[in-house]
Scaffold this active site. Sequence first.
Site, PDB file in Angstrom:
ATOM      1  N   SER A  99       1.160  -1.397   0.336  1.00 17.92           N
ATOM      2  CA  SER A  99      -0.123  -0.374  -0.176  1.00 17.92           C
ATOM      3  C   SER A  99       0.936   1.549  -0.452  1.00 17.92           C
ATOM      4  CB  SER A  99      -1.378   0.279   0.855  1.00 17.92           C
ATOM      5  OG  SER A  99      -2.271   0.883   0.993  1.00 17.92           O
ATOM      6  N   ASP A 148     -10.661  -2.961  -4.102  1.00 17.38           N
ATOM      7  CA  ASP A 148      -9.558  -2.065  -3.900  1.00 17.38           C
ATOM      8  C   ASP A 148      -9.985  -1.431  -4.588  1.00 17.38           C
ATOM      9  OD1 ASP A 148      -7.685  -1.317  -2.898  1.00 17.38           O
ATOM     10  OD2 ASP A 148      -6.096  -2.391  -3.464  1.00 17.38           O
ATOM     11  N   HIS A 194      -8.134  -5.179  -0.176  1.00 16.77           N
ATOM     12  CA  HIS A 194      -7.111  -4.591  -0.059  1.00 16.77           C
ATOM     13  C   HIS A 194      -6.463  -5.215   0.766  1.00 16.77           C
ATOM     14  CE1 HIS A 194      -4.284  -0.871   0.463  1.00 16.77           C
ATOM     15  NE2 HIS A 194      -4.365  -1.306   1.333  1.00 16.77           N
TER      16      HIS A 194
END
Length: 314
Positions: free
Chosen positions: A160, A255, A285
């Site tokens: 991320s 996501d 995610h």
Amino acid sequence: MADAADELDAQAQAVVDDVSERGVPEWSALSVESARRLEDELFAASGPLAFARVTDLAIDGPGGELPLRVYHPDPGTRLPALCFFHGGLWALGTLDSIDGVCRRLARRAGRIVVSVDYRLAPEQPFPAGLEDCVTAVEWVAEHAASLGADGGRLAVGGTSAGGNLAAATCLFTREFGGPGIEGQLLLYPMVDCSLDYPSYDEQADGPLLTRRDVAWAHETYLRSPVDRYNPFAAPIRADSLDSLPPALVVTAGFDPLRDEGAAYADALADAGVPTRHDHEPAMPHGFLSLAAEVDAADAALDRVVDVLESGFAV
């Protein structure tokens, strides 16, 4: 662009349902301190995998002491290394929150993993975290022998926001010099500071990450709107992506970040960078942190390990 499956993976859905039943709000709805505590509570490994050697240490960083955690799966053996940067929207996350992922990567890939506790926004906005990550990579390269690492095989990676920092570190070392980087693991990365992708509409309400969370992250991390166009904050905005290290980009169907990750994989490939894009259409995610609970996430982690073991023969 990549797509989502018709339904979330059943085991991943069970995790999402559990989070929902616990009454966990969106990250952006919480104070920073509360979000940090909750993120650690949700993702810190419980009953972590036994490991040959885990060492917590600190080095001198641009903003003071910079904590690192070094995972060595086979002490006495010189192994390739991976500098790893946790996720958390540039404002959350600790060495503990990414501990499970680091242990699994190090053990399965037979690679030293150095996890970096970089400075967080809003107290330390862009480019503080990036400066710490670059410093850590340079330090690991310089001190590889004492760590039991092969200084000629040093990769970077992250999840991320950490994927953003890994991509930006590669851009930084290309532009300004630094150690050679074997490859980059970009795991559901944040690579743009806009919301101009279809997945932000399709997956606006999550699961586990919302459009509002990402907008909050941009506002928290960036010093001004000008930073949205800085390639070290938004790597996809770089004038050129050529001559960067080989890349594995992993994206998830459920996501909001899905399409910008896919776009970055395409842009790297178009620039001649050896690139592999693994898309998991039924995953949310952050799914690699769910490897202990979700079989498909565990299998995806094995595919990441395959790339590490191959020396980024993507």
